[in-house]
Design a protein around this motif. Structure first.
Motif, PDB file in Angstrom:
ATOM      1  N   LEU A  54       5.342  13.442  14.122  1.00  0.00           N
ATOM      2  CA  LEU A  54       4.526  12.387  13.505  1.00  0.00           C
ATOM      3  C   LEU A  54       4.673  12.391  11.987  1.00  0.00           C
ATOM      4  CD1 LEU A  54       1.271  12.570  15.656  1.00  0.00           C
ATOM      5  CD2 LEU A  54       2.976  10.755  15.643  1.00  0.00           C
ATOM      6  N   GLN A  55       4.788  13.556  11.380  1.00  0.00           N
ATOM      7  CA  GLN A  55       5.002  13.632   9.938  1.00  0.00           C
ATOM      8  C   GLN A  55       6.338  12.980   9.569  1.00  0.00           C
ATOM      9  OE1 GLN A  55       2.935  14.539   7.577  1.00  0.00           O
ATOM     10  NE2 GLN A  55       1.357  15.085   9.039  1.00  0.00           N
ATOM     11  N   ASN A  56       7.364  13.217  10.393  1.00  0.00           N
ATOM     12  CA  ASN A  56       8.660  12.590  10.144  1.00  0.00           C
ATOM     13  C   ASN A  56       8.582  11.078  10.291  1.00  0.00           C
ATOM     14  OD1 ASN A  56       9.984  15.001   9.589  1.00  0.00           O
ATOM     15  ND2 ASN A  56      10.526  15.354  11.717  1.00  0.00           N
ATOM     16  N   VAL A  57       7.819  10.615  11.276  1.00  0.00           N
ATOM     17  CA  VAL A  57       7.643   9.172  11.454  1.00  0.00           C
ATOM     18  C   VAL A  57       6.953   8.576  10.229  1.00  0.00           C
ATOM     19  CG1 VAL A  57       6.384   7.428  12.796  1.00  0.00           C
ATOM     20  CG2 VAL A  57       7.668   9.206  13.970  1.00  0.00           C
ATOM     21  N   ILE A  58       5.931   9.274   9.735  1.00  0.00           N
ATOM     22  CA  ILE A  58       5.215   8.786   8.551  1.00  0.00           C
ATOM     23  C   ILE A  58       6.150   8.726   7.351  1.00  0.00           C
ATOM     24  CG2 ILE A  58       3.412   9.414   6.888  1.00  0.00           C
ATOM     25  CD1 ILE A  58       1.781  10.446   9.316  1.00  0.00           C
ATOM     26  N   LEU A  59       6.970   9.764   7.162  1.00  0.00           N
ATOM     27  CA  LEU A  59       7.931   9.765   6.049  1.00  0.00           C
ATOM     28  C   LEU A  59       8.918   8.608   6.185  1.00  0.00           C
ATOM     29  CD1 LEU A  59       8.723  13.580   5.653  1.00  0.00           C
ATOM     30  CD2 LEU A  59       7.396  12.124   4.114  1.00  0.00           C
ATOM     31  N   HIS A  60       9.395   8.378   7.407  1.00  0.00           N
ATOM     32  CA  HIS A  60      10.341   7.294   7.655  1.00  0.00           C
ATOM     33  C   HIS A  60       9.697   5.941   7.355  1.00  0.00           C
ATOM     34  CE1 HIS A  60      13.767   5.277   9.413  1.00  0.00           C
ATOM     35  NE2 HIS A  60      12.971   4.609  10.214  1.00  0.00           N
ATOM     36  N   LYS A  61       8.446   5.760   7.814  1.00  0.00           N
ATOM     37  CA  LYS A  61       7.740   4.503   7.566  1.00  0.00           C
ATOM     38  C   LYS A  61       7.503   4.306   6.075  1.00  0.00           C
ATOM     39  CE  LYS A  61       7.389   3.034  11.728  1.00  0.00           C
ATOM     40  NZ  LYS A  61       8.131   1.878  12.172  1.00  0.00           N
ATOM     41  N   ASN A  62       7.151   5.381   5.354  1.00  0.00           N
ATOM     42  CA  ASN A  62       6.954   5.280   3.908  1.00  0.00           C
ATOM     43  C   ASN A  62       8.251   4.885   3.212  1.00  0.00           C
ATOM     44  OD1 ASN A  62       4.238   5.873   4.029  1.00  0.00           O
ATOM     45  ND2 ASN A  62       4.510   8.053   3.629  1.00  0.00           N
ATOM     46  N   ALA A  63       9.363   5.431   3.679  1.00  0.00           N
ATOM     47  CA  ALA A  63      10.664   5.056   3.109  1.00  0.00           C
ATOM     48  C   ALA A  63      10.957   3.580   3.380  1.00  0.00           C
ATOM     49  CB  ALA A  63      11.767   5.937   3.690  1.00  0.00           C
ATOM     50  N   GLN A  64      10.656   3.123   4.595  1.00  0.00           N
ATOM     51  CA  GLN A  64      10.857   1.711   4.920  1.00  0.00           C
ATOM     52  C   GLN A  64       9.987   0.815   4.050  1.00  0.00           C
ATOM     53  OE1 GLN A  64      10.027   1.607   9.141  1.00  0.00           O
ATOM     54  NE2 GLN A  64      12.190   1.679   9.672  1.00  0.00           N
ATOM     55  N   ILE A  65       8.751   1.229   3.810  1.00  0.00           N
ATOM     56  CA  ILE A  65       7.850   0.447   2.954  1.00  0.00           C
ATOM     57  C   ILE A  65       8.412   0.373   1.541  1.00  0.00           C
ATOM     58  CG2 ILE A  65       5.569   0.496   1.851  1.00  0.00           C
ATOM     59  CD1 ILE A  65       4.487   1.586   4.547  1.00  0.00           C
ATOM     60  N   GLY A  66       8.953   1.487   1.056  1.00  0.00           N
ATOM     61  CA  GLY A  66       9.571   1.496  -0.275  1.00  0.00           C
ATOM     62  C   GLY A  66      10.740   0.530  -0.360  1.00  0.00           C
ATOM     63  N   VAL A  67      11.575   0.523   0.667  1.00  0.00           N
ATOM     64  CA  VAL A  67      12.722  -0.393   0.692  1.00  0.00           C
ATOM     65  C   VAL A  67      12.235  -1.839   0.721  1.00  0.00           C
ATOM     66  CG1 VAL A  67      14.644  -1.202   2.128  1.00  0.00           C
ATOM     67  CG2 VAL A  67      14.321   1.240   1.736  1.00  0.00           C
ATOM     68  N   LEU A  68      11.223  -2.127   1.536  1.00  0.00           N
ATOM     69  CA  LEU A  68      10.691  -3.485   1.615  1.00  0.00           C
ATOM     70  C   LEU A  68      10.077  -3.919   0.287  1.00  0.00           C
ATOM     71  CD1 LEU A  68       9.080  -3.487   5.178  1.00  0.00           C
ATOM     72  CD2 LEU A  68      11.129  -4.702   4.440  1.00  0.00           C
ATOM     73  N   GLU A  69       9.399  -3.022  -0.389  1.00  0.00           N
ATOM     74  CA  GLU A  69       8.823  -3.357  -1.695  1.00  0.00           C
ATOM     75  C   GLU A  69       9.922  -3.668  -2.702  1.00  0.00           C
ATOM     76  OE1 GLU A  69       6.349   0.037  -2.461  1.00  0.00           O
ATOM     77  OE2 GLU A  69       4.627  -0.833  -1.418  1.00  0.00           O
ATOM     78  N   THR A  70      11.004  -2.891  -2.666  1.00  0.00           N
ATOM     79  CA  THR A  70      12.139  -3.149  -3.559  1.00  0.00           C
ATOM     80  C   THR A  70      12.763  -4.508  -3.250  1.00  0.00           C
ATOM     81  OG1 THR A  70      12.588  -0.784  -3.708  1.00  0.00           O
ATOM     82  CG2 THR A  70      14.373  -2.261  -4.327  1.00  0.00           C
ATOM     83  N   GLN A  71      12.956  -4.791  -1.961  1.00  0.00           N
ATOM     84  CA  GLN A  71      13.536  -6.076  -1.574  1.00  0.00           C
ATOM     85  C   GLN A  71      12.619  -7.235  -1.969  1.00  0.00           C
ATOM     86  OE1 GLN A  71      14.228  -5.533   2.612  1.00  0.00           O
ATOM     87  NE2 GLN A  71      16.239  -4.607   2.302  1.00  0.00           N
ATOM     88  N   THR A  72      11.315  -7.038  -1.832  1.00  0.00           N
ATOM     89  CA  THR A  72      10.370  -8.080  -2.224  1.00  0.00           C
ATOM     90  C   THR A  72      10.477  -8.349  -3.722  1.00  0.00           C
ATOM     91  OG1 THR A  72       8.857  -7.437  -0.452  1.00  0.00           O
ATOM     92  CG2 THR A  72       7.917  -8.699  -2.251  1.00  0.00           C
ATOM     93  N   GLY A  73      10.571  -7.297  -4.510  1.00  0.00           N
ATOM     94  CA  GLY A  73      10.740  -7.461  -5.963  1.00  0.00           C
ATOM     95  C   GLY A  73      12.030  -8.203  -6.285  1.00  0.00           C
ATOM     96  N   ASP A  74      13.118  -7.858  -5.590  1.00  0.00           N
ATOM     97  CA  ASP A  74      14.392  -8.549  -5.803  1.00  0.00           C
ATOM     98  C   ASP A  74      14.280 -10.029  -5.452  1.00  0.00           C
ATOM     99  OD1 ASP A  74      15.435  -6.123  -6.565  1.00  0.00           O
ATOM    100  OD2 ASP A  74      16.506  -5.768  -4.675  1.00  0.00           O
ATOM    101  N   LEU A  75      13.619 -10.328  -4.322  1.00  0.00           N
ATOM    102  CA  LEU A  75      13.459 -11.726  -3.914  1.00  0.00           C
ATOM    103  C   LEU A  75      12.599 -12.500  -4.902  1.00  0.00           C
ATOM    104  CD1 LEU A  75      12.987 -11.352  -0.059  1.00  0.00           C
ATOM    105  CD2 LEU A  75      14.945 -12.331  -1.256  1.00  0.00           C
ATOM    106  N   GLN A  76      11.561 -11.875  -5.416  1.00  0.00           N
ATOM    107  CA  GLN A  76      10.723 -12.553  -6.411  1.00  0.00           C
ATOM    108  C   GLN A  76      11.516 -12.846  -7.673  1.00  0.00           C
ATOM    109  OE1 GLN A  76       7.370  -9.899  -6.708  1.00  0.00           O
ATOM    110  NE2 GLN A  76       6.243 -10.939  -5.067  1.00  0.00           N
ATOM    111  N   GLY A  77      12.382 -11.914  -8.068  1.00  0.00           N
ATOM    112  CA  GLY A  77      13.255 -12.135  -9.227  1.00  0.00           C
ATOM    113  C   GLY A  77      14.200 -13.306  -8.991  1.00  0.00           C
ATOM    114  N   LEU A  78      14.772 -13.388  -7.782  1.00  0.00           N
ATOM    115  CA  LEU A  78      15.668 -14.502  -7.454  1.00  0.00           C
ATOM    116  C   LEU A  78      14.920 -15.834  -7.467  1.00  0.00           C
ATOM    117  CD1 LEU A  78      17.834 -12.990  -4.579  1.00  0.00           C
ATOM    118  CD2 LEU A  78      18.607 -13.636  -6.853  1.00  0.00           C
ATOM    119  N   ILE A  79      13.704 -15.839  -6.927  1.00  0.00           N
ATOM    120  CA  ILE A  79      12.902 -17.067  -6.905  1.00  0.00           C
ATOM    121  C   ILE A  79      12.618 -17.529  -8.333  1.00  0.00           C
ATOM    122  CG2 ILE A  79      10.605 -17.978  -6.341  1.00  0.00           C
ATOM    123  CD1 ILE A  79      10.751 -16.245  -3.767  1.00  0.00           C
TER     124      ILE A  79
END
Length: 113
Positions: A54-79
């Motif tokens: 479960l700790q590994n799942v949480i770490l993986h999900k946190n990493a995914q959230i970080g990637v999504l936040e980065t992608q969201t920032g990139d998309l906002q910059g493009l917009i």
């Protein structure tokens, strides 16, 4: 006297049988306790492994959230970049229309004169 001894021997035999049964019951209880302890220990190990997973799942999900936040920032910059280009296009379209109208007016004015 022999009858008394025989009766005493039978009582001793009955008492021995009862104590033997009691001892066997105690042994079974200890074996049952040992089995229960072994099961509990296996469950503890399984729970520890489950916790680590479960700790590994949480770490993986946190990493995914970080990637999504980065992608969201990139998309906002493009917009924002696209919006700036649209505004610039609208401005130059309007400016070109005004300049074209002025040039056409001057040209017509020169032709008419």
């Amino acid at each position: 006297m022999i009858a008394q001894r025989l009766d005493s021997l039978n009582q001793f035999k009955d008492l021995y049988s009862l104590t033997d049964n009691a001892l066997n019951s105690c042994i079974q209880a200890v074996e049952g306790r040992d089995t229960t302890i072994a099961i509990i220990r296996r469950k503890e190990v399984a729970q520890a492994a489950n916790y680590e997973a479960l700790q590994n799942v949480i770490l993986h999900k946190n990493a995914q959230i970080g990637v999504l936040e980065t992608q969201t920032g990139d998309l906002q910059g493009l917009i924002q970049k696209i919006d700036r280009k649209r505004k610039a296009q609208k401005f130059w379209s309007a400016a070109g229309g005004v300049l074209g109208g002025v040039c056409l007016g001057v040209l017509i004015g020169l032709i008419v004169k």
